[in-house]
Design a protein around this motif. Sequence first.
Motif, PDB file in Angstrom:
ATOM      1  N   SER A 118       5.657   9.924  -1.951  1.00  0.00           N
ATOM      2  CA  SER A 118       6.776   9.775  -1.021  1.00  0.00           C
ATOM      3  C   SER A 118       6.444   8.718   0.030  1.00  0.00           C
ATOM      4  O   SER A 118       5.313   8.646   0.506  1.00  0.00           O
ATOM      5  N   PRO A 119       7.406   7.864   0.394  1.00  0.00           N
ATOM      6  CA  PRO A 119       7.155   6.911   1.480  1.00  0.00           C
ATOM      7  C   PRO A 119       6.823   7.662   2.767  1.00  0.00           C
ATOM      8  O   PRO A 119       7.278   8.795   2.964  1.00  0.00           O
ATOM      9  N   PRO A 120       6.033   7.037   3.649  1.00  0.00           N
ATOM     10  CA  PRO A 120       5.596   7.735   4.864  1.00  0.00           C
ATOM     11  C   PRO A 120       6.674   7.758   5.949  1.00  0.00           C
ATOM     12  O   PRO A 120       6.407   8.211   7.054  1.00  0.00           O
ATOM     13  N   THR A 121       7.827   7.266   5.630  1.00  0.00           N
ATOM     14  CA  THR A 121       8.877   7.075   6.641  1.00  0.00           C
ATOM     15  C   THR A 121      10.054   8.013   6.392  1.00  0.00           C
ATOM     16  O   THR A 121      10.136   8.674   5.355  1.00  0.00           O
ATOM     17  N   VAL A 122      10.951   8.020   7.358  1.00  0.00           N
ATOM     18  CA  VAL A 122      12.224   8.744   7.190  1.00  0.00           C
ATOM     19  C   VAL A 122      13.167   7.838   6.384  1.00  0.00           C
ATOM     20  O   VAL A 122      13.218   6.632   6.641  1.00  0.00           O
ATOM     21  N   PRO A 123      13.871   8.382   5.404  1.00  0.00           N
ATOM     22  CA  PRO A 123      14.776   7.534   4.610  1.00  0.00           C
ATOM     23  C   PRO A 123      15.782   6.833   5.519  1.00  0.00           C
ATOM     24  O   PRO A 123      16.306   7.450   6.455  1.00  0.00           O
ATOM     25  N   PRO A 124      16.037   5.567   5.294  1.00  0.00           N
ATOM     26  CA  PRO A 124      16.967   4.844   6.153  1.00  0.00           C
ATOM     27  C   PRO A 124      18.369   5.427   6.033  1.00  0.00           C
ATOM     28  O   PRO A 124      18.826   5.719   4.931  1.00  0.00           O
ATOM     29  N   ALA A 125      18.991   5.620   7.168  1.00  0.00           N
ATOM     30  CA  ALA A 125      20.378   6.086   7.154  1.00  0.00           C
ATOM     31  C   ALA A 125      21.258   4.920   6.726  1.00  0.00           C
ATOM     32  O   ALA A 125      20.988   3.766   7.060  1.00  0.00           O
ATOM     33  N   GLY A 126      22.283   5.201   5.991  1.00  0.00           N
ATOM     34  CA  GLY A 126      23.239   4.163   5.619  1.00  0.00           C
ATOM     35  C   GLY A 126      24.158   3.871   6.798  1.00  0.00           C
ATOM     36  O   GLY A 126      24.010   4.443   7.888  1.00  0.00           O
ATOM     37  N   PRO A 127      25.107   2.987   6.611  1.00  0.00           N
ATOM     38  CA  PRO A 127      26.058   2.668   7.671  1.00  0.00           C
ATOM     39  C   PRO A 127      26.998   3.850   7.935  1.00  0.00           C
ATOM     40  O   PRO A 127      27.082   4.767   7.116  1.00  0.00           O
ATOM     41  N   ALA A 128      27.686   3.802   9.040  1.00  0.00           N
ATOM     42  CA  ALA A 128      28.636   4.862   9.379  1.00  0.00           C
ATOM     43  C   ALA A 128      29.721   4.945   8.314  1.00  0.00           C
ATOM     44  O   ALA A 128      30.187   3.920   7.815  1.00  0.00           O
ATOM     45  N   TRP A 129      30.094   6.159   7.955  1.00  0.00           N
ATOM     46  CA  TRP A 129      31.049   6.367   6.859  1.00  0.00           C
ATOM     47  C   TRP A 129      32.393   5.716   7.140  1.00  0.00           C
ATOM     48  O   TRP A 129      33.101   5.311   6.225  1.00  0.00           O
ATOM     49  N   ASN A 130      32.731   5.608   8.453  1.00  0.00           N
ATOM     50  CA  ASN A 130      34.074   5.129   8.779  1.00  0.00           C
ATOM     51  C   ASN A 130      34.096   3.680   9.269  1.00  0.00           C
ATOM     52  O   ASN A 130      35.066   3.247   9.891  1.00  0.00           O
ATOM     53  N   ASP A 131      33.055   2.921   8.968  1.00  0.00           N
ATOM     54  CA  ASP A 131      33.017   1.512   9.364  1.00  0.00           C
ATOM     55  C   ASP A 131      33.748   0.667   8.307  1.00  0.00           C
ATOM     56  O   ASP A 131      33.136   0.041   7.438  1.00  0.00           O
ATOM     57  N   VAL A 132      35.067   0.661   8.399  1.00  0.00           N
ATOM     58  CA  VAL A 132      35.891  -0.043   7.411  1.00  0.00           C
ATOM     59  C   VAL A 132      35.618  -1.541   7.439  1.00  0.00           C
ATOM     60  O   VAL A 132      35.575  -2.210   6.409  1.00  0.00           O
ATOM     61  N   LYS A 133      35.417  -2.035   8.655  1.00  0.00           N
ATOM     62  CA  LYS A 133      35.254  -3.484   8.840  1.00  0.00           C
ATOM     63  C   LYS A 133      34.087  -4.034   8.003  1.00  0.00           C
ATOM     64  O   LYS A 133      34.213  -5.074   7.359  1.00  0.00           O
ATOM     65  N   SER A 167       0.818  -1.216   0.000  1.00  0.00           N
ATOM     66  CA  SER A 167       0.000   0.000   0.000  1.00  0.00           C
ATOM     67  C   SER A 167       0.854   1.269   0.000  1.00  0.00           C
ATOM     68  O   SER A 167       0.315   2.361   0.082  1.00  0.00           O
ATOM     69  N   ARG A 168       2.126   1.123  -0.062  1.00  0.00           N
ATOM     70  CA  ARG A 168       3.002   2.297   0.018  1.00  0.00           C
ATOM     71  C   ARG A 168       4.267   2.090  -0.836  1.00  0.00           C
ATOM     72  O   ARG A 168       4.533   0.992  -1.328  1.00  0.00           O
ATOM     73  N   ASN A 169       5.041   3.160  -0.977  1.00  0.00           N
ATOM     74  CA  ASN A 169       6.359   3.075  -1.620  1.00  0.00           C
ATOM     75  C   ASN A 169       7.441   2.981  -0.551  1.00  0.00           C
ATOM     76  O   ASN A 169       7.176   3.234   0.637  1.00  0.00           O
ATOM     77  N   TYR A 170       8.671   2.664  -0.999  1.00  0.00           N
ATOM     78  CA  TYR A 170       9.801   2.511  -0.068  1.00  0.00           C
ATOM     79  C   TYR A 170      10.983   3.328  -0.581  1.00  0.00           C
ATOM     80  O   TYR A 170      11.130   3.553  -1.782  1.00  0.00           O
ATOM     81  N   TRP A 171      11.793   3.744   0.356  1.00  0.00           N
ATOM     82  CA  TRP A 171      12.993   4.509  -0.010  1.00  0.00           C
ATOM     83  C   TRP A 171      14.081   3.603  -0.574  1.00  0.00           C
ATOM     84  O   TRP A 171      14.320   2.511  -0.054  1.00  0.00           O
ATOM     85  N   MET A 172      14.716   4.080  -1.604  1.00  0.00           N
ATOM     86  CA  MET A 172      16.036   3.561  -1.980  1.00  0.00           C
ATOM     87  C   MET A 172      17.007   4.711  -1.722  1.00  0.00           C
ATOM     88  O   MET A 172      16.744   5.839  -2.159  1.00  0.00           O
ATOM     89  N   THR A 173      18.066   4.457  -1.004  1.00  0.00           N
ATOM     90  CA  THR A 173      18.992   5.545  -0.676  1.00  0.00           C
ATOM     91  C   THR A 173      20.428   5.137  -0.957  1.00  0.00           C
ATOM     92  O   THR A 173      20.777   3.952  -0.959  1.00  0.00           O
ATOM     93  N   THR A 174      21.224   6.138  -1.204  1.00  0.00           N
ATOM     94  CA  THR A 174      22.671   5.903  -1.305  1.00  0.00           C
ATOM     95  C   THR A 174      23.392   7.002  -0.548  1.00  0.00           C
ATOM     96  O   THR A 174      22.926   8.145  -0.506  1.00  0.00           O
ATOM     97  N   ASN A 175      24.479   6.621   0.114  1.00  0.00           N
ATOM     98  CA  ASN A 175      25.230   7.609   0.888  1.00  0.00           C
ATOM     99  C   ASN A 175      26.728   7.322   0.808  1.00  0.00           C
ATOM    100  O   ASN A 175      27.149   6.207   0.514  1.00  0.00           O
TER     101      ASN A 175
END
Lengths: 579, 579
Positions: free
Chosen positions: B334-349, B299-307
């Motif tokens: 627009s999806p009813p949610t906040v766009p998902p945050a990606g992983p931390a920029w400095n998570d090398v592992k 019933s809704r759309n979903y975010w695709m995000t890139t960071n």
Amino acid sequence: MVQLLQRNSCNCILLGFCLLFCLVKFPAVDAKIRHYKWEVKYEYKSPDCFKKLVITINGRTPGPTILAQQGDTVVVELKNSLLTENVAIHWHGIRQIGSPWSDGTEGVTQCPIVPGDTFKYEFVVDRPGTYLYHAHYGMQREAGLYGSIRVALPEGKSEPFFYDYDRSIILNDWYHRSTYEQAVGLSSTPFVWVGEPQSLLIQGKGRFDCATPSLEPGVCNATSPECSPYAVTVVPGKTYRLRISSLTALSALSFQIEGHNMTVVEADGHYVEPFVVKNLFIYSGETYSVIIKANQDPSRNYWMTTNVVSRNATASAPPGLAFLNYYPNHPRRSPPTVPPAGPAWNDVKARLNQSLAIKAHRDFIHTPPQLPDRVMVFLNTQNQIDGKRRWSVNNVSYNLPHTPYLIALKQNLTDAFDQTPPPEGYDFVNYDIYKVQNNTNATSSDGIYRLQFNTTVDIILQNANTMTANNSETHPWHLHGHDFWVLGYGEGKFDMLNDPKKYNLVNPIMKNTVPVHTMGWTALRFRADNPGVWAFHCHIESHFYMGMGVVFAEGIDKVGNLPSSIMGCGETKGVAHRP
Amino acid sequence: MVQLLQRNSCNCILLGFCLLFCLVKFPAVDAKIRHYKWEVKYEYKSPDCFKKLVITINGRTPGPTILAQQGDTVVVELKNSLLTENVAIHWHGIRQIGSPWSDGTEGVTQCPIVPGDTFKYEFVVDRPGTYLYHAHYGMQREAGLYGSIRVALPEGKSEPFFYDYDRSIILNDWYHRSTYEQAVGLSSTPFVWVGEPQSLLIQGKGRFDCATPSLEPGVCNATSPECSPYAVTVVPGKTYRLRISSLTALSALSFQIEGHNMTVVEADGHYVEPFVVKNLFIYSGETYSVIIKANQDPSRNYWMTTNVVSRNATASAPPGLAFLNYYPNHPRRSPPTVPPAGPAWNDVKARLNQSLAIKAHRDFIHTPPQLPDRVMVFLNTQNQIDGKRRWSVNNVSYNLPHTPYLIALKQNLTDAFDQTPPPEGYDFVNYDIYKVQNNTNATSSDGIYRLQFNTTVDIILQNANTMTANNSETHPWHLHGHDFWVLGYGEGKFDMLNDPKKYNLVNPIMKNTVPVHTMGWTALRFRADNPGVWAFHCHIESHFYMGMGVVFAEGIDKVGNLPSSIMGCGETKGVAHRP
């Protein structure tokens, strides 16, 4: 005294000038080959305080002045260090007799020089005078790639006027958008006009108002030394020859020096029967020498100003300002007065009068042939072609081909361009030059005019109303490879029967660039005596880009072997040979 | 049902997609030659709402998708309609077996294509999978000249995974300055870094904040349809193959779909032993296929995000946003949610773990040769050369020559480039990769490595600290003309004695682009079995421009006759012949 002055004033401000004077002028006297090594690249510069990418030669814009003596051979080894962009340089006013492949006109006489390549231009400067060089590829000239050529008389010969020193001043208009942005706008549907310039430059220096709203932070710096006003330093009592030229992209200009009259003595390398002006009208591609005397109150400096005429640009392009600096005043000391306003932008009569005043110096008259072998009338119109705004000559809008004509003609590559020549006239009887015409039946073509060698050709450039009501523009037409006699100017429609009777066949000036005034005509005559292929076009950068030009070919069988360095594009890719 | 959906949704928004689907996909099934005619030119576009000049192919950026079947011949006739700028296009991931002159790498395999010329690229797509094309000249890729290549399996063969439909998504970062402005900054003293991008694009659409201060009026339009979020429309219950690739100029990225796991099944044209991710890390030059199921609340759309990851760009480059559009919701809803945050920029592992997880699919293992014939270690460092910031491999910063190697080697033009090969290793014992080194003894060169034909070559890419304390960057290295086996990744300094023992020689994935993680190393192996000259370089546009690359030549005597169309620059100007 002057030597002393020069040493004293050789501070940071004048260092560039001193270097030029000290290093180049002195050893150049006897040499017969003037060798230059130039590197062309993009750099950030702030000629009018606004920082943008410009094309420099050896780090400078305007580029280095070429100093030579009549009869010298100039060799310029041009290294293209632009990243992905080609280049070609035209030697404006140099006829290239015997070296038509060095004319530097991309698409006409050579393929463009690709990044990383070094191209050798080599030509003889066969006449003394004031000339120019500039890019002749796309709209690249506007990016700052231009400079002066000054050819001195041989030892022992002197000019028909006196001066103590001479100085070169190039006038220009300046845009903040890149040439790419401008060209894309001109080719777009809807059409996006380049608009009036953001500033006027005097010898590469102008002044944009850094308080203009919506400027990106840091992009405009009113205190940058790059945009401090240009100063011509004079010693009180001395006489100066100012070699004034214009390479504007669009603007017709007036140039004036507060409190000083100017005596016009040279035009496009030819001596002029002297006359005095307060305002010098100058069109893109023209060069003049004027004589001034430093005979005013020496306790102050004086304004030199330039302003746009023929277009109503007052609101957008403020006048260009420079200083006539009376030694020993500081060269950055502002005159105590308001800069003199130039003449009204729409005073056509004054401009026409100056054009009419320019005659050959009485001791240097080249009498023209009294009759032409061929007469062409070129109607200049705005047109709509495929939804795009264009300029046309006799309803044909000109396109540059991608195989240079010189090679195509010499090697008989008949499919390299349209073999049908464009028309030599228009419907004189019915065409109303005052009316807004649709001009919807225009075409575009890369066809050329083939001229019989050693014949005399007359061209009548006929202006008309643009596609806007009650509007006609000034077009400075420039001919490559020749000088022409300026036989006459007139208002309205050229009368084929009566106007030729009024031609000046006694003492016409010879020039390479001539204005066609609004709603008027200009008649010129030249000898097709220079084997090669030669562009003839409006020197307004956007107008030529929009199709306002033609090409002449003559004496191709007399052109020597073409250097392989001019090849590498279009159909010439496969026909180059190792030198 | 799907046909119906496509007809229904074929409104303005989806018209481009529909045209692609309807016109190209269907007739392409049986043809063996895929013929494309492309015109490359500058146009104003607003991919992230900010209007600037971009380079388009047939009016589009990203350009048209090339659709072909394994074994087909792709012919692209590329017309350069840029005004004064040359072009060259690389077919990223296509090995060009038998057609090394079609690799499109200016300075390596061809002269640039000059304006007005049409160049014919012709090559066989010999493997199914997801590939790319993009400009390979100066920093032109960043101007928008890129697109997808999708090679299908032959009829009757199927992939080792199931999906109903597939879609291509190219990720990119986007700058508002022109490539010229960026390149001039990188070549300037003082050095001007390009900085973080202004936005991230998903399939050519991003969103810059038009409320940013000091924007020129009219330059940013938040309601422009060009920058409405890209939407992938899915039918609830169906399975989709998303072909995700990155052509960023600088940024390493994470890509995620709200509420949907992704199963990785393909990398750079090779089948992957499937594994599931929430965030797909992707580096410039890489392609992946992931499988997703449209199995969430329809019933809704979903975010695709890139960071951005690996660089701290959070402040400057906001995440790129797109919609996974569940039919029949509106694709712009627009999806009813906040766009998902990606992983931390400095998570090398996390990034290293994904790299380690990518193995060849169990049914598609190409076992590598168990021993190399030659081993080279490439230390990646920042250096200062002639006052300029550069990148180097073993202390040599790479410069492209102006005579393409392929021609120089084939025609034995030994003065066309430095005949001394760069070093094959560095001072393993003494060089401290964690220390800020001066690296002042670096040089620059256009020398190359000559590989013996049909030998096995190992490359260990060794990362190090940059010239900034406690800083190391991620470099995606891309090899032309080959796929390589990824033998291993590690942290710290590569141990020549022990690390090779840990190589995966059982089921290593083959790729053409591989990251070297911060302060780590990556080992790869390839067979020098493709006659030609091949660049191997960091795919970060500015890094390669700053010298981060090398070139391999192999089997030159087996290269066929070179087409004259690749010539015309440098020393090849004089040696071209009519085809």
